[in-house]
Design a protein around this motif. Structure first.
Motif, PDB file in Angstrom:
ATOM      1  N   VAL B 162       0.850  -1.198   0.000  1.00 41.43           N
ATOM      2  CA  VAL B 162       0.000   0.000   0.000  1.00 41.43           C
ATOM      3  C   VAL B 162       0.882   1.243   0.000  1.00 41.43           C
ATOM      4  O   VAL B 162       1.958   1.262   0.605  1.00 41.43           O
ATOM      5  N   THR B 163       0.382   2.264  -0.700  1.00 38.97           N
ATOM      6  CA  THR B 163       1.091   3.547  -0.713  1.00 38.97           C
ATOM      7  C   THR B 163       0.709   4.350   0.526  1.00 38.97           C
ATOM      8  O   THR B 163      -0.332   4.116   1.144  1.00 38.97           O
ATOM      9  N   GLY B 164       1.540   5.304   0.855  1.00 41.13           N
ATOM     10  CA  GLY B 164       1.222   6.286   1.892  1.00 41.13           C
ATOM     11  C   GLY B 164       0.936   5.670   3.250  1.00 41.13           C
ATOM     12  O   GLY B 164       1.506   4.640   3.623  1.00 41.13           O
ATOM     13  N   THR B 165       0.041   6.320   3.982  1.00 37.59           N
ATOM     14  CA  THR B 165      -0.384   5.827   5.287  1.00 37.59           C
ATOM     15  C   THR B 165      -1.897   5.700   5.292  1.00 37.59           C
ATOM     16  O   THR B 165      -2.593   6.385   4.546  1.00 37.59           O
ATOM     17  N   LEU B 166      -2.393   4.802   6.145  1.00 36.22           N
ATOM     18  CA  LEU B 166      -3.836   4.527   6.181  1.00 36.22           C
ATOM     19  C   LEU B 166      -4.461   5.067   7.467  1.00 36.22           C
ATOM     20  O   LEU B 166      -3.808   5.117   8.511  1.00 36.22           O
ATOM     21  N   GLY B 167      -5.718   5.433   7.378  1.00 35.83           N
ATOM     22  CA  GLY B 167      -6.460   5.853   8.562  1.00 35.83           C
ATOM     23  C   GLY B 167      -6.472   7.353   8.795  1.00 35.83           C
ATOM     24  O   GLY B 167      -7.261   7.844   9.605  1.00 35.83           O
ATOM     25  N   ASP B 168      -5.611   8.069   8.080  1.00 37.36           N
ATOM     26  CA  ASP B 168      -5.524   9.517   8.303  1.00 37.36           C
ATOM     27  C   ASP B 168      -6.836  10.224   7.961  1.00 37.36           C
ATOM     28  O   ASP B 168      -7.294  11.097   8.705  1.00 37.36           O
ATOM     29  N   ALA B 169      -7.422   9.844   6.839  1.00 33.54           N
ATOM     30  CA  ALA B 169      -8.657  10.527   6.415  1.00 33.54           C
ATOM     31  C   ALA B 169      -9.789  10.230   7.395  1.00 33.54           C
ATOM     32  O   ALA B 169     -10.603  11.110   7.704  1.00 33.54           O
ATOM     33  N   GLY B 170      -9.830   8.988   7.885  1.00 34.68           N
ATOM     34  CA  GLY B 170     -10.854   8.636   8.874  1.00 34.68           C
ATOM     35  C   GLY B 170     -10.710   9.470  10.134  1.00 34.68           C
ATOM     36  O   GLY B 170     -11.701   9.958  10.693  1.00 34.68           O
ATOM     37  N   ALA B 171      -9.465   9.634  10.573  1.00 30.28           N
ATOM     38  CA  ALA B 171      -9.225  10.482  11.741  1.00 30.28           C
ATOM     39  C   ALA B 171      -9.572  11.930  11.432  1.00 30.28           C
ATOM     40  O   ALA B 171     -10.177  12.629  12.260  1.00 30.28           O
ATOM     41  N   GLY B 172      -9.204  12.368  10.233  1.00 30.67           N
ATOM     42  CA  GLY B 172      -9.491  13.748   9.828  1.00 30.67           C
ATOM     43  C   GLY B 172     -10.985  14.032   9.851  1.00 30.67           C
ATOM     44  O   GLY B 172     -11.425  15.072  10.353  1.00 30.67           O
ATOM     45  N   LEU B 173     -11.759  13.090   9.344  1.00 24.75           N
ATOM     46  CA  LEU B 173     -13.215  13.266   9.345  1.00 24.75           C
ATOM     47  C   LEU B 173     -13.761  13.296  10.769  1.00 24.75           C
ATOM     48  O   LEU B 173     -14.610  14.133  11.111  1.00 24.75           O
ATOM     49  N   ALA B 174     -13.248  12.401  11.614  1.00 27.61           N
ATOM     50  CA  ALA B 174     -13.699  12.384  13.013  1.00 27.61           C
ATOM     51  C   ALA B 174     -13.366  13.714  13.697  1.00 27.61           C
ATOM     52  O   ALA B 174     -14.154  14.215  14.513  1.00 27.61           O
ATOM     53  N   LEU B 175     -12.229  14.289  13.360  1.00 27.23           N
ATOM     54  CA  LEU B 175     -11.853  15.583  13.940  1.00 27.23           C
ATOM     55  C   LEU B 175     -12.745  16.709  13.403  1.00 27.23           C
ATOM     56  O   LEU B 175     -13.157  17.595  14.149  1.00 27.23           O
ATOM     57  N   VAL B 176     -13.040  16.670  12.120  1.00 25.78           N
ATOM     58  CA  VAL B 176     -13.928  17.671  11.531  1.00 25.78           C
ATOM     59  C   VAL B 176     -15.297  17.612  12.206  1.00 25.78           C
ATOM     60  O   VAL B 176     -15.909  18.634  12.510  1.00 25.78           O
ATOM     61  N   ARG B 177     -15.773  16.394  12.433  1.00 26.69           N
ATOM     62  CA  ARG B 177     -17.094  16.207  13.048  1.00 26.69           C
ATOM     63  C   ARG B 177     -17.054  16.419  14.551  1.00 26.69           C
ATOM     64  O   ARG B 177     -18.085  16.365  15.214  1.00 26.69           O
ATOM     65  N   ALA B 178     -15.830  16.565  15.090  1.00 28.73           N
ATOM     66  CA  ALA B 178     -15.642  16.700  16.528  1.00 28.73           C
ATOM     67  C   ALA B 178     -16.151  15.482  17.282  1.00 28.73           C
ATOM     68  O   ALA B 178     -16.503  15.572  18.452  1.00 28.73           O
ATOM     69  N   SER B 179     -16.205  14.340  16.606  1.00 30.45           N
ATOM     70  CA  SER B 179     -16.498  13.098  17.318  1.00 30.45           C
ATOM     71  C   SER B 179     -15.205  12.550  17.914  1.00 30.45           C
ATOM     72  O   SER B 179     -15.206  11.575  18.655  1.00 30.45           O
ATOM     73  N   HIS B 180     -14.075  13.170  17.555  1.00 35.52           N
ATOM     74  CA  HIS B 180     -12.789  12.858  18.166  1.00 35.52           C
ATOM     75  C   HIS B 180     -12.093  14.193  18.416  1.00 35.52           C
ATOM     76  O   HIS B 180     -12.209  15.111  17.611  1.00 35.52           O
ATOM     77  N   THR B 181     -11.405  14.293  19.545  1.00 34.71           N
ATOM     78  CA  THR B 181     -10.701  15.550  19.833  1.00 34.71           C
ATOM     79  C   THR B 181      -9.262  15.260  20.216  1.00 34.71           C
ATOM     80  O   THR B 181      -8.915  14.136  20.599  1.00 34.71           O
ATOM     81  N   THR B 182      -8.417  16.271  20.065  1.00 32.28           N
ATOM     82  CA  THR B 182      -7.007  16.145  20.417  1.00 32.28           C
ATOM     83  C   THR B 182      -6.466  17.510  20.796  1.00 32.28           C
ATOM     84  O   THR B 182      -6.976  18.538  20.326  1.00 32.28           O
ATOM     85  N   GLY B 183      -5.444  17.518  21.598  1.00 35.50           N
ATOM     86  CA  GLY B 183      -4.790  18.775  21.939  1.00 35.50           C
ATOM     87  C   GLY B 183      -3.683  19.121  20.957  1.00 35.50           C
ATOM     88  O   GLY B 183      -3.126  20.220  20.997  1.00 35.50           O
ATOM     89  N   ASP B 184      -3.369  18.181  20.053  1.00 40.22           N
ATOM     90  CA  ASP B 184      -2.258  18.384  19.123  1.00 40.22           C
ATOM     91  C   ASP B 184      -2.774  19.045  17.845  1.00 40.22           C
ATOM     92  O   ASP B 184      -3.213  18.381  16.904  1.00 40.22           O
ATOM     93  N   ALA B 185      -2.726  20.379  17.834  1.00 42.53           N
ATOM     94  CA  ALA B 185      -3.341  21.124  16.730  1.00 42.53           C
ATOM     95  C   ALA B 185      -2.658  20.841  15.393  1.00 42.53           C
ATOM     96  O   ALA B 185      -3.319  20.750  14.353  1.00 42.53           O
ATOM     97  N   ALA B 186      -1.348  20.668  15.414  1.00 40.86           N
ATOM     98  CA  ALA B 186      -0.629  20.442  14.157  1.00 40.86           C
ATOM     99  C   ALA B 186      -0.999  19.087  13.562  1.00 40.86           C
ATOM    100  O   ALA B 186      -1.242  18.964  12.355  1.00 40.86           O
ATOM    101  N   ALA B 187      -1.054  18.073  14.427  1.00 41.20           N
ATOM    102  CA  ALA B 187      -1.444  16.745  13.944  1.00 41.20           C
ATOM    103  C   ALA B 187      -2.876  16.768  13.433  1.00 41.20           C
ATOM    104  O   ALA B 187      -3.189  16.189  12.378  1.00 41.20           O
ATOM    105  N   ALA B 188      -3.762  17.454  14.165  1.00 41.91           N
ATOM    106  CA  ALA B 188      -5.160  17.534  13.742  1.00 41.91           C
ATOM    107  C   ALA B 188      -5.265  18.194  12.371  1.00 41.91           C
ATOM    108  O   ALA B 188      -5.974  17.710  11.482  1.00 41.91           O
ATOM    109  N   ALA B 189      -4.523  19.270  12.188  1.00 46.25           N
ATOM    110  CA  ALA B 189      -4.579  19.978  10.902  1.00 46.25           C
ATOM    111  C   ALA B 189      -4.086  19.080   9.773  1.00 46.25           C
ATOM    112  O   ALA B 189      -4.662  19.060   8.673  1.00 46.25           O
ATOM    113  N   ALA B 190      -3.025  18.309  10.036  1.00 46.09           N
ATOM    114  CA  ALA B 190      -2.481  17.422   9.004  1.00 46.09           C
ATOM    115  C   ALA B 190      -3.490  16.344   8.634  1.00 46.09           C
ATOM    116  O   ALA B 190      -3.651  15.998   7.453  1.00 46.09           O
TER     117      ALA B 190
END
Lengths: 335, 335
Positions: B162-190
């Motif tokens: 597989v290319t790249g990394t997996l799961g990032d978009a799923g996490a990104g969507l969860a962060l957008v929906r605020a169903s997941h939160t984090t204090g790491d703003a840079a990681a969240a933005a990525a």
């Protein structure tokens, strides 16, 4: 939704109703089921591609027979290829559905498949999503290089010809919506049929290559569409309203004024509008006769710009704008 | 909608925002503005066609940045062509909009155009209708005859890469929906960037022709997608879950269990899954390195059928189903 189909998922859906739709073609190397379709183009041909979407409540009334929806979604696209003089070959489908209903899907896919088969089109890809009923078909075909009909090729002096009759679909829609009524059940059925099952003029369009100088299909009504052909050709257009071809069924359900209003403004007829030099008109007429298709001269292209309309020799007020989904959406169909 | 744009009609809209989108290509004989597009195919090539639709509230949250919507609508289609090893060339757009908003359209067309330009894709046709926000893109491209990557070509013993990394978009969507939160703003933005602006692996896909035996793109999550490749190849697949490539950003915002769940089930990553014979792996790795693209072996194809999952050498329960819009529509995004 029937009980047994309740757990039917997207992939099963696509497999069940959207494989082997339309013609089996040897030039489809890979159809539905991979990431993309692989299609073999004939050599010396240009690819021709168009997309048209129909939305429930906008382009057809909610609750329409799904067989008609499947037919129309493909027909409006075939009509675009007809207007180019192109041979249709393949289609993809993007279907957005509010719910999974096997009976609905069966009728929808039958409407799509019957028309696809009649024109030797294979469905080679698709995507099904959940949402408001929206059907988007992309049609792919080909045309011998340099022979496609464009809107821009018209010359001053060319006659403006239209296939079939105009206004029937507009009347059919009004009858479906019951915003118009008639006691003539046979005429009503014929007009509703014209709205629900338009006949794209594919064979005639192909035959007009080398005969017509310009062509387009009448999706939005002559009053809205003709200015586009005239403008693309850099010319003026003139139409004699009394020459608009009206069907016996249309004349049976309404007066001449309303019939002409539908012919000019209602759209959805999917007839072809062509610019044909006088020297080629006999050929065009003879081809139309062979295809059992009515062909009528309604006016001509002239030097200048804009469109003029005359009724029995007297200039007539320009009819209203053609179909514009954002302007007319709220009034066209009562949702 | 700004005051001055209130009377903007469909035709003006298309003209204003959807002409000259993406690359200027000499093989576009006729683009937006006629009944269909006329496109010149390279000789000896097969046509490759795919269509994918994204719907507001299903595939992206309502209120998403329109630039992201335009990007994603094209990216998901480019990803399909990448999975075939095909070169993208042209696209058509069927856009259904709830209202005419010039600012929205400008950002949407910018997102679409920037990505189209980056991949030398020209927008050659479109259709705009009124309704629930639905974006359907049809992508057209070509591939040298006989060289396309298919899902069905895998062989027992091929490594699964597989290319790249997996799961990032799923996490990104969860962060957008605020169903997941984090204090790491840079990681969240990525991670949000990975959801909103996926990078289709077009160049790598093209380079894998003759090296990979099978390929597909990961749109629905590895757990849902891998069985399709295995089944198309008539083989079993085995995956070692600890080998799933996870990004530093993903690991920064959640625990390993949740990260792997997203990697397996969330979808929207648009990475490529490839079957590559061991003898070709060095070539694949070296091409990935040249493109600055991570490439990970996660398992292999084996004789038989079905997919087995192991975690640190012990068989693991099969992860949940892949993305299925009808099953997950109500839970995936809160509308």
């Amino acid at each position: 939704m029937t009980q047994e189909d309740a757990p039917l998922g997207e992939f099963d859906l696509i497999r069940r109703f959207f494989t082997d739709i339309g013609a089996a073609r040897s030039d489809v190397e890979l159809g539905v089921g991979d990431d993309a379709a692989l299609l073999r183009m004939p050599s010396g041909a240009d690819l021709v591609a168009a997309v048209d979407t129909i939305v429930a409540g906008r382009h057809f009334p909610d609750g329409s027979d799904p067989r008609s929806i499947g037919h129309r979604a493909l027909a409006v696209n075939l009509s675009d290829l007809a207007a180019m003089g192109a041979t249709p070959a393949w289609a993809t489908l993007a279907l957005t559905l509010p719910s999974v209903d096997a009976g609905w899907l069966e009728r929808f896919s039958r409407g799509l498949s019957d028309l696809a088969g009649a024109h030797r089109v294979a469905l080679v890809g698709g995507d099904t999503t959940a949402g408001h009923l929206t059907v988007s078909v992309q049609i792919l075909g080909h045309v011998e290089r340099g022979t496609a009909l464009r809107r821009s090729g018209g010359c001053a002096g060319d006659l403006l010809l239209v296939t079939g009759t105009l206004g029937d679909a507009g009347a059919g829609l009004a009858l479906v919506r019951a915003s118009h009524t008639t006691g003539d059940a046979a005429a009503a059925a014929a007009l509703i049929q014209r709205f629900e099952y338009p006949s794209p003029r594919v064979e005639f369009g192909i035959a007009m290559r080398g005969i017509a100088t310009a062509a387009m299909d009448l999706s939005d009504g002559l009053a809205g569409d003709l200015p586009k052909l005239a403008s693309a050709s850099g010319l003026a257009a003139h139409v004699d309203i009394e020459r608009l071809p009206l069907s016996a069924a249309l004349s049976a359900v309404t007066d001449l004024q309303q019939a002409r209003d539908w012919a000019l403004g209602a759209g959805d007829d999917y007839e072809l509008l062509l610019a044909v030099p006088p020297r080629n008109c006999e050929k065009a007429v003879s081809i139309a006769a062979r295809l059992n298709l009515r062909l009528s001269a309604i006016g001509e292209l002239r030097p200048g710009g804009g469109v003029t309309w005359a009724l029995n020799g007297r200039e007539s007020a320009p009819p209203g704008q053609g179909f514009d989904h954002f302007r007319r959406a709220s009034t066209q169909i009562t949702v």
